[in-house]
Design a protein around this motif. Structure first.
Motif, PDB file in Angstrom:
ATOM      1  N   SER A 142      13.777   6.353   3.889  1.00 37.84           N
ATOM      2  CA  SER A 142      13.690   6.058   5.317  1.00 37.84           C
ATOM      3  C   SER A 142      12.269   6.182   5.842  1.00 37.84           C
ATOM      4  CB  SER A 142      14.636   6.966   6.109  1.00 37.84           C
ATOM      5  OG  SER A 142      14.314   8.323   5.903  1.00 37.84           O
ATOM      6  N   ASP A 143      11.447   7.043   5.226  1.00 39.64           N
ATOM      7  CA  ASP A 143      10.049   7.164   5.648  1.00 39.64           C
ATOM      8  C   ASP A 143       9.305   5.857   5.388  1.00 39.64           C
ATOM      9  OD1 ASP A 143      10.372   9.767   6.457  1.00 39.64           O
ATOM     10  OD2 ASP A 143       9.665  10.632   4.573  1.00 39.64           O
ATOM     11  N   LEU A 144       9.549   5.267   4.219  1.00 36.99           N
ATOM     12  CA  LEU A 144       8.928   3.987   3.872  1.00 36.99           C
ATOM     13  C   LEU A 144       9.393   2.897   4.828  1.00 36.99           C
ATOM     14  CD1 LEU A 144       7.214   2.225   1.953  1.00 36.99           C
ATOM     15  CD2 LEU A 144       9.241   1.954   0.536  1.00 36.99           C
ATOM     16  N   VAL A 145      10.701   2.844   5.054  1.00 31.00           N
ATOM     17  CA  VAL A 145      11.281   1.817   5.920  1.00 31.00           C
ATOM     18  C   VAL A 145      10.730   1.910   7.338  1.00 31.00           C
ATOM     19  CG1 VAL A 145      13.424   1.012   7.007  1.00 31.00           C
ATOM     20  CG2 VAL A 145      13.392   1.568   4.562  1.00 31.00           C
ATOM     21  N   SER A 146      10.717   3.111   7.915  1.00 29.88           N
ATOM     22  CA  SER A 146      10.268   3.249   9.299  1.00 29.88           C
ATOM     23  C   SER A 146       8.783   2.941   9.442  1.00 29.88           C
ATOM     24  CB  SER A 146      10.586   4.648   9.842  1.00 29.88           C
ATOM     25  OG  SER A 146       9.964   5.647   9.071  1.00 29.88           O
ATOM     26  N   VAL A 193       0.818  -1.209   0.000  1.00 29.76           N
ATOM     27  CA  VAL A 193       0.000   0.000   0.000  1.00 29.76           C
ATOM     28  C   VAL A 193       0.859   1.270   0.000  1.00 29.76           C
ATOM     29  CG1 VAL A 193      -1.671   1.340   1.335  1.00 29.76           C
ATOM     30  CG2 VAL A 193      -1.960  -1.138   1.111  1.00 29.76           C
ATOM     31  N   MET A 194       1.963   1.262   0.749  1.00 29.88           N
ATOM     32  CA  MET A 194       2.736   2.485   0.968  1.00 29.88           C
ATOM     33  C   MET A 194       3.917   2.691   0.012  1.00 29.88           C
ATOM     34  SD  MET A 194       0.896   3.727   3.300  1.00 29.88           S
ATOM     35  CE  MET A 194       1.847   5.203   3.658  1.00 29.88           C
ATOM     36  N   LYS A 195       4.287   1.662  -0.753  1.00 27.62           N
ATOM     37  CA  LYS A 195       5.487   1.744  -1.590  1.00 27.62           C
ATOM     38  C   LYS A 195       5.438   2.868  -2.613  1.00 27.62           C
ATOM     39  CE  LYS A 195       3.998  -1.745  -4.978  1.00 27.62           C
ATOM     40  NZ  LYS A 195       3.804  -0.836  -6.110  1.00 27.62           N
ATOM     41  N   ASP A 196       4.230   3.253  -3.038  1.00 24.21           N
ATOM     42  CA  ASP A 196       4.100   4.312  -4.040  1.00 24.21           C
ATOM     43  C   ASP A 196       3.803   5.668  -3.402  1.00 24.21           C
ATOM     44  OD1 ASP A 196       4.451   2.447  -6.148  1.00 24.21           O
ATOM     45  OD2 ASP A 196       2.354   1.845  -5.937  1.00 24.21           O
TER      46      ASP A 196
END
Length: 148
Positions: free
Chosen positions: A118-122, A110-113
């Motif tokens: 680092s925002d995605l990772v955290s 859902v969030m990958k796009d």
């Protein structure tokens, strides 16, 4: 020219990656074509896995990127996948996370796009960690005690 895509790549020992993909389809059916799942089958070599993995990512274009989820960091499926990604020039901009679980995979898809780096990772790791908890069922006895 098609749009630039970020694919969610699942790698595991055995059928975990493929099983996780089928579960993901129940949560995000519309994005399931962006998920690539490859497992190192029991009795197969890492060279066999490399061949299958190379084929699985063969549809990626020069501009596409990958978010890789692996069951175990340092395991042969992930290290082999990284070698293949390096060969095709996809490793430098790849994001790679280990210890995958279903909440982590759903969030990644859902969030990958939406998020980067680092925002995605955290965000993804935060969701994966918070999903790890004991489910405690309150007994009737406990409820009676509260009413005294």
């Amino acid at each position: 020219m098609g749009e630039i895509m970020k694919y969610l790549v699942l790698v595991s020992h055995g059928g975990f990656a493929e099983g996780l993909k089928t579960s993901l389809a129940m949560f995000a059916e519309d994005k399931i074509d962006q998920v690539i799942a490859v497992g190192l089958e029991n009795g197969k070599s890492v060279d066999d896995f490399a061949v299958v993995f190379r084929e699985a990512i063969s549809g990626l274009t020069a501009d596409d990127s990958v978010l890789v989820l692996a069951d175990i960091v340092g395991g042969s499926p992930l290290t082999t996948a990284c070698n293949v990604l390096a060969e095709v020039g996809k490793l430098d901009d790849a994001t790679i996370l280990g210890g995958m679980n279903l909440p982590m995979a759903v969030n990644s898809l859902v969030m990958k796009d939406v998020l980067e780096g680092s925002d995605l990772v955290s965000t993804v790791l935060g969701e994966a960690s918070s999903a790890l908890q004991e489910f405690v069922i309150a007994s009737d006895d406990d409820e009676d005690d509260d009413e005294i």
